[in-house]
Scaffold this active site. Sequence first.
Site, short mmCIF file in Angstrom:
data_model
loop_
_atom_site.label_atom_id
_atom_site.label_comp_id
_atom_site.label_asym_id
_atom_site.label_seq_id
_atom_site.Cartn_x
_atom_site.Cartn_y
_atom_site.Cartn_z
N CYS A 274 42.80 40.84 27.19
CA CYS A 274 44.03 41.50 26.70
C CYS A 274 45.23 40.60 26.97
O CYS A 274 46.10 40.40 26.10
CB CYS A 274 44.24 42.85 27.38
N CYS B 218 42.82 43.73 32.27
CA CYS B 218 41.95 43.07 31.28
C CYS B 218 42.38 41.64 30.96
O CYS B 218 43.45 41.42 30.39
CB CYS B 218 41.95 43.94 30.01
#
Length: 134
Positions: free
Chosen positions: A55, A52
């Site tokens: 993230c 991600c």
Amino acid sequence: MRKLLSLLILSISVLIFSQESINFQNSTFKEILAKAKSEKKLVFMDAYAAWCGPCKMMEKNVFPLPAVKEYYNANFINARFDMEKGEGREIAMKYGVRSYPTYLFLNGDGELILKNYGYMGEQEFLTIAKEAND
């Protein structure tokens, strides 16, 4: 002696790094909940996936900010779980985590207090933390 020195240097660098960001516990989910309950704090959980991008940006750009790390470290038991591995899969199912990053604020009994999503800046990230704490 060399091994000991290498281990000492590694320990010091881990300690220094951990002070540069939110201090995430390296424990099981059950242990994290027990600690939160005993310290009368909420759990902040960063529910992420290894692939991600947002993230990784939160980890690099927001978690290390002085106001963020100070507030989160003082007020929460902080945890991070990859939602696609190990205990993370069960946590994702239990709390309906379907996008990354997802931020969960839980009490010591594992009850969801607040849930939020996505990349956000310093002020918004602090605002959700303060909202969860109220």
